[in-house]
Motif scaffolding. Sequence first.
Motif, PDB file in Angstrom:
ATOM      1  N   ALA A 255      43.187  42.669  -1.518  1.00 40.08           N
ATOM      2  CA  ALA A 255      43.497  43.900  -2.243  1.00 40.08           C
ATOM      3  C   ALA A 255      42.907  43.866  -3.652  1.00 40.08           C
ATOM      4  O   ALA A 255      42.356  44.874  -4.139  1.00 40.08           O
ATOM      5  N   ILE A 256      42.993  42.719  -4.316  1.00 43.81           N
ATOM      6  CA  ILE A 256      42.464  42.610  -5.683  1.00 43.81           C
ATOM      7  C   ILE A 256      40.948  42.751  -5.692  1.00 43.81           C
ATOM      8  O   ILE A 256      40.376  43.466  -6.530  1.00 43.81           O
ATOM      9  N   VAL A 257      40.276  42.095  -4.747  1.00 41.07           N
ATOM     10  CA  VAL A 257      38.811  42.176  -4.691  1.00 41.07           C
ATOM     11  C   VAL A 257      38.370  43.608  -4.412  1.00 41.07           C
ATOM     12  O   VAL A 257      37.457  44.138  -5.071  1.00 41.07           O
ATOM     13  N   ALA A 258      39.014  44.263  -3.435  1.00 38.04           N
ATOM     14  CA  ALA A 258      38.623  45.637  -3.091  1.00 38.04           C
ATOM     15  C   ALA A 258      38.850  46.585  -4.263  1.00 38.04           C
ATOM     16  O   ALA A 258      38.010  47.453  -4.556  1.00 38.04           O
ATOM     17  N   ALA A 259      39.977  46.438  -4.959  1.00 33.90           N
ATOM     18  CA  ALA A 259      40.261  47.315  -6.100  1.00 33.90           C
ATOM     19  C   ALA A 259      39.277  47.072  -7.238  1.00 33.90           C
ATOM     20  O   ALA A 259      38.819  48.013  -7.900  1.00 33.90           O
ATOM     21  N   ALA A 260      38.943  45.811  -7.489  1.00 30.30           N
ATOM     22  CA  ALA A 260      37.982  45.500  -8.547  1.00 30.30           C
ATOM     23  C   ALA A 260      36.612  46.084  -8.218  1.00 30.30           C
ATOM     24  O   ALA A 260      35.923  46.636  -9.094  1.00 30.30           O
ATOM     25  N   ARG A 261      36.200  45.958  -6.970  1.00 29.73           N
ATOM     26  CA  ARG A 261      34.906  46.517  -6.573  1.00 29.73           C
ATOM     27  C   ARG A 261      34.866  48.033  -6.747  1.00 29.73           C
ATOM     28  O   ARG A 261      33.823  48.599  -7.090  1.00 29.73           O
ATOM     29  N   ALA A 262      36.018  48.676  -6.548  1.00 29.02           N
ATOM     30  CA  ALA A 262      36.073  50.131  -6.756  1.00 29.02           C
ATOM     31  C   ALA A 262      35.797  50.497  -8.198  1.00 29.02           C
ATOM     32  O   ALA A 262      35.372  51.621  -8.502  1.00 29.02           O
ATOM     33  N   VAL A 306      44.628  40.384 -13.736  1.00 35.76           N
ATOM     34  CA  VAL A 306      45.709  40.698 -12.806  1.00 35.76           C
ATOM     35  C   VAL A 306      46.508  39.410 -12.647  1.00 35.76           C
ATOM     36  O   VAL A 306      45.965  38.384 -12.231  1.00 35.76           O
ATOM     37  N   HIS A 307      47.794  39.451 -13.007  1.00 32.11           N
ATOM     38  CA  HIS A 307      48.572  38.212 -12.985  1.00 32.11           C
ATOM     39  C   HIS A 307      50.031  38.486 -12.664  1.00 32.11           C
ATOM     40  O   HIS A 307      50.471  39.638 -12.566  1.00 32.11           O
ATOM     41  N   VAL A 325      47.073  44.082 -15.431  1.00 29.47           N
ATOM     42  CA  VAL A 325      47.934  44.619 -14.383  1.00 29.47           C
ATOM     43  C   VAL A 325      48.852  43.473 -13.980  1.00 29.47           C
ATOM     44  O   VAL A 325      48.373  42.400 -13.608  1.00 29.47           O
ATOM     45  N   VAL A 326      50.148  43.675 -14.084  1.00 29.23           N
ATOM     46  CA  VAL A 326      51.099  42.602 -13.817  1.00 29.23           C
ATOM     47  C   VAL A 326      51.833  42.890 -12.511  1.00 29.23           C
ATOM     48  O   VAL A 326      52.357  43.994 -12.306  1.00 29.23           O
ATOM     49  N   VAL A 327      51.872  41.877 -11.653  1.00 26.81           N
ATOM     50  CA  VAL A 327      52.564  41.955 -10.364  1.00 26.81           C
ATOM     51  C   VAL A 327      53.654  40.881 -10.385  1.00 26.81           C
ATOM     52  O   VAL A 327      53.439  39.749  -9.950  1.00 26.81           O
ATOM     53  N   PRO A 328      54.832  41.184 -10.917  1.00 27.76           N
ATOM     54  CA  PRO A 328      55.864  40.155 -11.069  1.00 27.76           C
ATOM     55  C   PRO A 328      56.446  39.713  -9.734  1.00 27.76           C
ATOM     56  O   PRO A 328      56.559  40.508  -8.791  1.00 27.76           O
ATOM     57  N   VAL A 329      56.817  38.440  -9.675  1.00 26.19           N
ATOM     58  CA  VAL A 329      57.367  37.877  -8.439  1.00 26.19           C
ATOM     59  C   VAL A 329      58.836  37.485  -8.614  1.00 26.19           C
ATOM     60  O   VAL A 329      59.690  37.879  -7.828  1.00 26.19           O
ATOM     61  N   ASP A 358      45.486  50.749  -2.810  1.00 26.78           N
ATOM     62  CA  ASP A 358      45.875  52.073  -3.319  1.00 26.78           C
ATOM     63  C   ASP A 358      46.709  51.972  -4.593  1.00 26.78           C
ATOM     64  O   ASP A 358      46.641  52.856  -5.454  1.00 26.78           O
ATOM     65  N   ALA A 359      47.507  50.916  -4.724  1.00 25.27           N
ATOM     66  CA  ALA A 359      48.303  50.741  -5.937  1.00 25.27           C
ATOM     67  C   ALA A 359      47.480  50.137  -7.069  1.00 25.27           C
ATOM     68  O   ALA A 359      47.655  50.484  -8.241  1.00 25.27           O
ATOM     69  N   LEU A 360      46.562  49.242  -6.734  1.00 23.74           N
ATOM     70  CA  LEU A 360      45.812  48.532  -7.759  1.00 23.74           C
ATOM     71  C   LEU A 360      44.715  49.363  -8.403  1.00 23.74           C
ATOM     72  O   LEU A 360      44.441  49.220  -9.600  1.00 23.74           O
TER      73      LEU A 360
END
Length: 397
Positions: A255-262, A306-307, A325-329, A358-360
Motif C-alpha cells: 500500500a505504501i509503495v503504490a501510494a508513493a508511486r501515485a 510514513v511511520h 503520515v502517521v499510522v499508530p499501532v 485509497d487512504a494513503l
Amino acid sequence: MRLMLLTAGTRGDVEPFAALARHAASRGHDVRLALPDDAPAPDGVDTVPLGLDVRRVLAPAGRTPWRLVRHVRAEVRPAMRRMFAAAVRETIAFDPDVVVHHPLVLSAPMVADALGVPRVLAEFAPVATPSERFPAAGGPTATRDLGSYNRSTYAVPRTAARLFDADVARAAAELPSGRRPDGRSPSRATLMAVSPSLLPRPDDWPERVHQTGAWYEDATAALDPAVADFLRAGPFVVASFGSMATGDASARGSAIVAAARAHGLRVLLVTGWGGLALPGACAGPDVLAVRSVPFDAVLPRAALAVHHGGAGTSHAVARAGVPAVVVPVTADQPFWAAQLHRQGVAAAPVPLRRLSVDALVPAMADARSRQERAAEVGRLMRREHGVQRALDVLESL
C-alpha cells in the motif's frame, strides 16, 4: 558524578539514553548504562545487560485473549522479573551518586532509596507526570481531550505498574538488606525528553519537571553506499514501523509503495522488526528495502515519512523538518499521531485497520502540503540541544 542510567524498551528508548551516556562521559562523569539484552551496545559506553529480550516480549502473541494471557505468563512476567532484579543488582554493583531511569524500570526507586542517592525519572512521553491540559499518553483516551478529567487518565499507567508490584518486591532480594525499604522517596527531578515544539509545556507541571527537548547525538552516522546511491536518485518517502510487527507486513508495504508511486515518489522501506515487507510484485528500481538506517542521515533528505508514531521516530522525523503520515499501532503512538497533526506537521492519523492505497494517497497529499510548517518546526527543534540540557539538570542536583 557516578551516573547509573537504566532503560528498557526499543530503539526509541535506548538511543536517547546512549546519547546522554556519551555526553556525560565527555564531560568527565563516570557513567554506566543498563539496557535490554537485544539492544546494540553503543560504542564507547560502559554497558550492562538487564536480562530482557524486548523483541521476544513484544512478539505477537496471537489474536485470542487466551494466547495473550499465556504470553504474559510465559514471556512478559518472567522477563520483567529478571529486568527488575538485574537493575537492582547492577546499580548496587556500580554504587552511583545518581540513578536516572526509564519509567518501565520499576525497581529503580527502590534501589535508589536503599543506597540513599537521588533518582531522576526520564520520560519520552507524558505517562507519569499528570496534567489537566492533556491525557496520559498510552491510555485508552490518549487522543481525546477530557478537560478537567485529563488528570485522572494518568491512573491508567499507575495501575498497570502496580500489576508488577510483587515482582518489584522480589527484586528486593538483591539489596544488601534483602528487604524493600519502607516508603518510597519521590524523584528528585523529572527529565521530560519531549520537544516543546511538539508538546508545549503545560502550566500545571511542577518546577521539578524539566522539559529538555529530545536527546540526540550530534554526529551523523555514515550511510551504506547502496542507500546513499538511492537517496541521490530523486525524491523519496521513508517508511518505517520500527518494532511494530503485528499484522500483514507485505500488505502494508504494498500500500505504501503504490501510494508513493501515485505521487511520483520513490520509497525507502525500512523493514525494522518485520512491520513492513516488500512483496516481489512491488519491487523495482524506485524501491529499496533495508532492515535499518541511521535516521539522522536519511530523514533530512526525504520528501515525506510514513511511520508508526513512536516517540523516538516522531521526534526524529519532526526534527528533520519532514512532514509525515502517521499510522499508530499501540502504546503512546496514537497520542503522538494526534499531537503531530495538531502541530501541523502531519496529516490526520490513518488507523492501522484502515491502511490502504485509497487512504494513503490523500493522506500523503495532505502531509506534503504541510512542508513549510514541518520545516519551521524542524528548525526550532534543532536548536533545543536536549541532551545538554538534561545533563545540566543532573549536574545541578
